[in-house]
Design an enzyme around this catalytic site. Structure first.
Site, PDB file in Angstrom:
ATOM      1  N   THR A  57       0.813  -1.223   0.000  1.00  0.00           N
ATOM      2  CA  THR A  57       0.000   0.000   0.000  1.00  0.00           C
ATOM      3  C   THR A  57       0.840   1.263   0.000  1.00  0.00           C
ATOM      4  O   THR A  57       0.486   2.258  -0.641  1.00  0.00           O
ATOM      5  CB  THR A  57      -0.922   0.003   1.241  1.00  0.00           C
ATOM      6  N   THR A 117       2.723  -9.817  14.610  1.00  0.00           N
ATOM      7  CA  THR A 117       1.519 -10.256  13.892  1.00  0.00           C
ATOM      8  C   THR A 117       0.715  -9.023  13.475  1.00  0.00           C
ATOM      9  O   THR A 117       0.637  -8.057  14.227  1.00  0.00           O
ATOM     10  CB  THR A 117       0.645 -11.116  14.842  1.00  0.00           C
TER      11      THR A 117
HETATM   12  N1  ASP Z   1      -2.557  -5.606   0.225  1.00  0.00           N
HETATM   13  C1  ASP Z   1      -1.507  -4.730   0.693  1.00  0.00           C
HETATM   14  C2  ASP Z   1      -0.232  -5.549   0.784  1.00  0.00           C
HETATM   15  O1  ASP Z   1      -0.059  -6.282   1.690  1.00  0.00           O
HETATM   16  C3  ASP Z   1      -1.868  -4.169   2.016  1.00  0.00           C
HETATM   17  C4  ASP Z   1      -0.855  -3.251   2.633  1.00  0.00           C
HETATM   18  O2  ASP Z   1       0.225  -3.027   2.162  1.00  0.00           O
HETATM   19  O3  ASP Z   1      -1.187  -2.708   3.709  1.00  0.00           O
HETATM   20  O4  ASP Z   1       0.588  -5.450  -0.103  1.00  0.00           O
END
Ligand code: ASP
Length: 346
Positions: free
Chosen positions: A17, A170
């Site tokens: 993200t 976690t």
């Molecule tokens: N779907 C994304 C990932 O894990 C979520 C994030 O980065 O927070 O790449």
């Protein structure tokens, strides 16, 4: 020219993200490349450090994470080990704890910080948590003590305000900025006005041995989560998959499982087939004590190994690592109950 004492930091951008942008047509978040990423963090130029960056091409959503990417990350760190004082790995949050755990075993006797971070909001958005996470991670990766040694020579996750040992961490929140916890080990540092390190908790490399990267992983493993009412056919079908070599079983409370004879018999048969079965609890905090209740004791008697206070991410990746390195069954059983990278309190 850099002053020789200028910290050299390598940012490894894998995706997630933090480096995504909203597709105007679908509204979904998609990856953008590191050049665009840097434009959103002009603060990087304010550091008195030498900062380089390498990016996965294409960057990946961490839900697509695979052992082969962990091998790629370990290679990048090993290939650049002598040229940098610390590494900051930008990664999606979804599987960050798995990556942190895997790297903690693969980077044996690590003597330099590997700080993994990401964000809940993309770096291009006004309220992003990505900038603070990135900038503080860089500062931690560059931190040295009075002797000039790195303060945190470990694989860690930094998120929001906490620095945590990677293989104890976690993801606990899919939307809050405080998305990670290390329930069974206190944080290694807290970032407020100052970054306060808990130096007594931080691991140090053995001075008599070199840094040793490893690249072998075997993913013939699975996670079995128990629930009241789980059916014999479901368990038997899952556990009869060909090539299966190890199972992390997520049990109830202090490591308890149903007492039904068919269940115990299924597990006993699995162990007798040579499959390694590790017992960890579904609770976030606390440890497995198989002696405590009859329901746990029968698992111990069936040959199940105690996973004590470790995380599911820490155990599944440890099994991949040990199986990948061709240890004998008995050695794996012994090493699963040995603290090799700070992942378990035995
Ligand atoms: N779907 C994304 C990932 O894990 C979520 C994030 O980065 O927070 O790449």
């Amino acid at each position: 020219m850099d002053n020789p004492s200028t910290p050299h930091i390598l940012i490894i951008y894998t995706g997630g993200t933090i480096g995504m942008i909203e597709n105007p047509e679908t509204g979904a978040l998609e990856n953008f490349d590191f050049e665009q990423f840097k434009l959103h963090v002009p603060e990087l130029r304010q550091f008195n450090y030498h900062i380089d960056a390498l990016a996965f091409d294409p960057p990946i959503d961490s839900s697509d994470m695979e052992p082969r990417y962990w091998i790629k990350m370990a290679h990048i760190i090993a290939d650049h080990y002598n040229h940098y004082d610390g590494f900051v790995l930008l990664h999606g949050t979804d599987t960050m704890a798995y990556t942190a755990s895997a790297l903690s075993y693969m980077l044996e006797n690590l003597g330099k910080p590997v700080i993994i971070t990401g964000s809940q909001l993309p770096i291009g958005q006004l309220r992003t948590d990505g900038k603070e996470n990135l900038l503080t991670s860089i500062e931690i990766a560059a931190a040295r003590d009075q002797m000039g040694h790195p303060v945190v020579p470990e694989v860690c996750i930094f998120f929001e305000s906490r620095l945590m040992r990677g293989n104890r961490t976690t993801k606990i929140n899919s939307e809050g900025f405080n998305a990670f916890r290390s329930f069974n080990l206190p944080s290694l540092a807290h970032a407020g006005i100052h970054i306060k390190y808990e130096t007594h908790l931080i691991r140090r490399p053995r001075p008599d041995a070199p840094f040793r990267p490893h690249y072998l992983l075997d993913n013939n493993v699975m996670i079995l989560t128990l629930f009241p009412g789980i059916r014999k056919e479901v368990i038997d079908t899952m556990l009869s998959v060909s090539g299966l070599r190890a199972v992390v079983m997520k049990t109830f409370g202090a490591g308890n499982a149903p007492q039904k004879p068919w269940f115990v018999e299924s597990i006993r048969k699995l162990v007798n087939r040579g499959v390694i079965v590790v017992n960890i609890t579904q609770c976030f905090k606390g440890t497995v004590e198989m002696h405590r209740y009859e329901t746990g004791l029968q698992l111990l008697q069936a040959g199940v190994i105690n996973g004590y206070d470790s995380t599911v991410e820490g155990m599944i990746t440890k099994l991949m690592f040990l199986l990948g390195h061709g240890y004998s069954h008995n050695e794996i059983v012994r090493l699963m109950n040995t603290n090799i990278a700070g992942e378990i309190t035995v």
